[in-house]
Design an enzyme around this catalytic site. Sequence first.
Site, PDB file in Angstrom:
ATOM      1  N   GLN A  17      24.659 -79.584 -52.537  1.00 61.15           N
ATOM      2  CA  GLN A  17      23.724 -80.211 -51.606  1.00 61.15           C
ATOM      3  C   GLN A  17      23.501 -81.690 -51.904  1.00 61.15           C
ATOM      4  O   GLN A  17      23.689 -82.548 -51.055  1.00 61.15           O
ATOM      5  CB  GLN A  17      22.375 -79.479 -51.653  1.00 61.15           C
ATOM      6  CG  GLN A  17      22.435 -78.056 -51.160  1.00 61.15           C
ATOM      7  CD  GLN A  17      21.082 -77.357 -51.301  1.00 61.15           C
ATOM      8  OE1 GLN A  17      20.139 -77.896 -51.871  1.00 61.15           O
ATOM      9  NE2 GLN A  17      21.010 -76.151 -50.783  1.00 61.15           N
ATOM     10  N   GLY A  18      23.083 -81.974 -53.129  1.00 65.12           N
ATOM     11  CA  GLY A  18      22.557 -83.297 -53.456  1.00 65.12           C
ATOM     12  C   GLY A  18      23.469 -84.457 -53.162  1.00 65.12           C
ATOM     13  O   GLY A  18      23.111 -85.381 -52.430  1.00 65.12           O
ATOM     14  N   GLY A  19      24.667 -84.466 -53.733  1.00 69.83           N
ATOM     15  CA  GLY A  19      25.552 -85.581 -53.473  1.00 69.83           C
ATOM     16  C   GLY A  19      26.580 -85.814 -54.560  1.00 69.83           C
ATOM     17  O   GLY A  19      26.907 -84.919 -55.335  1.00 69.83           O
ATOM     18  N   ALA A  39      38.151 -79.660 -56.271  1.00 75.15           N
ATOM     19  CA  ALA A  39      39.146 -79.989 -57.302  1.00 75.15           C
ATOM     20  C   ALA A  39      40.553 -79.620 -56.854  1.00 75.15           C
ATOM     21  O   ALA A  39      41.482 -80.424 -56.954  1.00 75.15           O
ATOM     22  CB  ALA A  39      38.803 -79.278 -58.608  1.00 75.15           C
ATOM     23  N   GLU A  94      35.321 -76.863 -62.322  1.00 74.41           N
ATOM     24  CA  GLU A  94      34.418 -76.072 -63.153  1.00 74.41           C
ATOM     25  C   GLU A  94      35.148 -75.120 -64.096  1.00 74.41           C
ATOM     26  O   GLU A  94      34.593 -74.693 -65.104  1.00 74.41           O
ATOM     27  CB  GLU A  94      33.464 -75.293 -62.241  1.00 74.41           C
ATOM     28  CG  GLU A  94      32.185 -74.869 -62.902  1.00 74.41           C
ATOM     29  CD  GLU A  94      31.180 -74.297 -61.928  1.00 74.41           C
ATOM     30  OE1 GLU A  94      30.193 -73.712 -62.405  1.00 74.41           O
ATOM     31  OE2 GLU A  94      31.370 -74.418 -60.697  1.00 74.41           O
ATOM     32  N   GLY A 107      38.570 -75.330 -53.664  1.00 76.01           N
ATOM     33  CA  GLY A 107      37.381 -76.168 -53.703  1.00 76.01           C
ATOM     34  C   GLY A 107      37.777 -77.628 -53.782  1.00 76.01           C
ATOM     35  O   GLY A 107      38.950 -77.986 -53.588  1.00 76.01           O
ATOM     36  N   ARG A 133      17.831 -81.115 -66.029  1.00 82.63           N
ATOM     37  CA  ARG A 133      17.662 -79.756 -65.517  1.00 82.63           C
ATOM     38  C   ARG A 133      17.226 -78.738 -66.561  1.00 82.63           C
ATOM     39  O   ARG A 133      16.385 -77.884 -66.295  1.00 82.63           O
ATOM     40  CB  ARG A 133      18.976 -79.288 -64.875  1.00 82.63           C
ATOM     41  CG  ARG A 133      19.267 -79.972 -63.573  1.00 82.63           C
ATOM     42  CD  ARG A 133      20.601 -79.572 -63.019  1.00 82.63           C
ATOM     43  NE  ARG A 133      20.796 -80.187 -61.714  1.00 82.63           N
ATOM     44  CZ  ARG A 133      21.916 -80.106 -61.010  1.00 82.63           C
ATOM     45  NH1 ARG A 133      22.949 -79.446 -61.520  1.00 82.63           N
ATOM     46  NH2 ARG A 133      22.012 -80.680 -59.839  1.00 82.63           N
ATOM     47  N   LEU A 169      30.905 -82.919 -58.474  1.00 80.42           N
ATOM     48  CA  LEU A 169      31.919 -83.229 -57.462  1.00 80.42           C
ATOM     49  C   LEU A 169      32.789 -84.401 -57.908  1.00 80.42           C
ATOM     50  O   LEU A 169      34.019 -84.370 -57.792  1.00 80.42           O
ATOM     51  CB  LEU A 169      31.258 -83.546 -56.118  1.00 80.42           C
ATOM     52  CG  LEU A 169      30.671 -82.361 -55.341  1.00 80.42           C
ATOM     53  CD1 LEU A 169      29.824 -82.867 -54.179  1.00 80.42           C
ATOM     54  CD2 LEU A 169      31.781 -81.450 -54.826  1.00 80.42           C
TER      55      LEU A 169
END
Length: 435
Positions: free
Chosen positions: A46-48, A15, A352, A13, A267, A369
């Site tokens: 998705q978001g950024g 990292a 993570e 991923g 969230r 990210l």
Amino acid sequence: MIKETDVVIVGTGAAGLFNALHFPKTTKILMVTKDDVDKSDSFLAQGGMCMLRDEEDYDGYFEDTMKAGHYENNKDSVDIMIRSSRKIAEELIGYGVEFEHNGDELAFTREGGHGRPRILFHEDITGKEITSTLLENVQKRDNVTIMTHTTMIDIVCDDNKCRGIVIRTEDGEIVTVKAKYTVLASGGLGGLYKHSTNFRHITGDALAIALKHGIEMEHIDYIQIHPTTLYSEKPGRRFLISESVRGEGAILLNKNKERFCNELLPRDVVTAEIKKQMEKDGTPFVWLSMEKIPEEEIRSHFPNILKQCLEEGYDPTKECIPVVPAQHYFMGGIKVNLSSKTSMDNLYAVGETSCNGVHGRNRLASNSLLESMVFAERAADEICKELDSGDKSDITIEEMEKLVNTDKYKDVEKLSEEYKKIVLDEIEKEKKRHE
């Protein structure tokens, strides 16, 4: 069989890939991944990615991160992440990542918990854009070998020093990897949950192995639920409806199509409001309306979300879509210091899999990210210093062979189930401890 390398990285991923790119080309690196090389959760983001816009934004960004994390965050980790964000963004652009622009300037979007727009993005597939670009750069490196469909089934250690890992290769062979340094970048634990946005094969193996070897853990029960995933009765991974959709104006509605909460709260707060509304309405989902977002913006900013919704029979440009909370992210993990080192020598954890305290009890949107790459680079920097200084305690192949009994790894399926139980049991134990 024993393979030898300078550094072994478990996971491909953001990292793991960013970590690999920060070693000199003279460092021999082996990367292993449990599935296809692009089947990591980083590809799904998705978001950024957050970025400090200017010095005036520092206090606001810091406070937003701390508030979302219920002020349980490690302040030093948060400071390092924020201060490093512009450098990371510049590096990514240098590797070829294409963030959205307004003319010559970078464009920013906003998500829940943020006081202002500070999130770089590429349509609604930012994770794919970043991670695929990093992968392309890693694949050009002659010093990096990637083994796919290869599962880490244990680490090898003595005297609290990690000597490498044991893997099962794609053809079922049990192989020992002798490495001077090991980096765990194997993601979270979403595969342990019925409803999750994660790939199903990401089941917290590294966490179980760390627990088995007495490596220090932190906040293993801090598990984030994402408020909005597309409701479906089909089995498998849940499709995430990015928080930036709400950041751009989407609203949540009850069964009577009435708004019931502030969509831009952190969230965990929005998740709690949705669950409360579902219980009140007696429904398995609530509605998300994008009516306040211009249709052209939905098509340009959220094309992947639009495509997925249409495939499920919903047109968000014309109607509400059903959404439900699902497991999304893991804030706890293997405890690490500010250089991503674990409590075991020569063993590092990033992304993570690790817990450096950045996120506290609840992660602020689009910090994942960024955090993973900031601390993956710091891990590489420290390992490079150690390699340059020359480790006089490296062991021989013969000594390595004595540390590993491959017979006990023959039944990998059984071992995998044991690992799942180890993690779930530890989560329950920690939950009870905090009650």
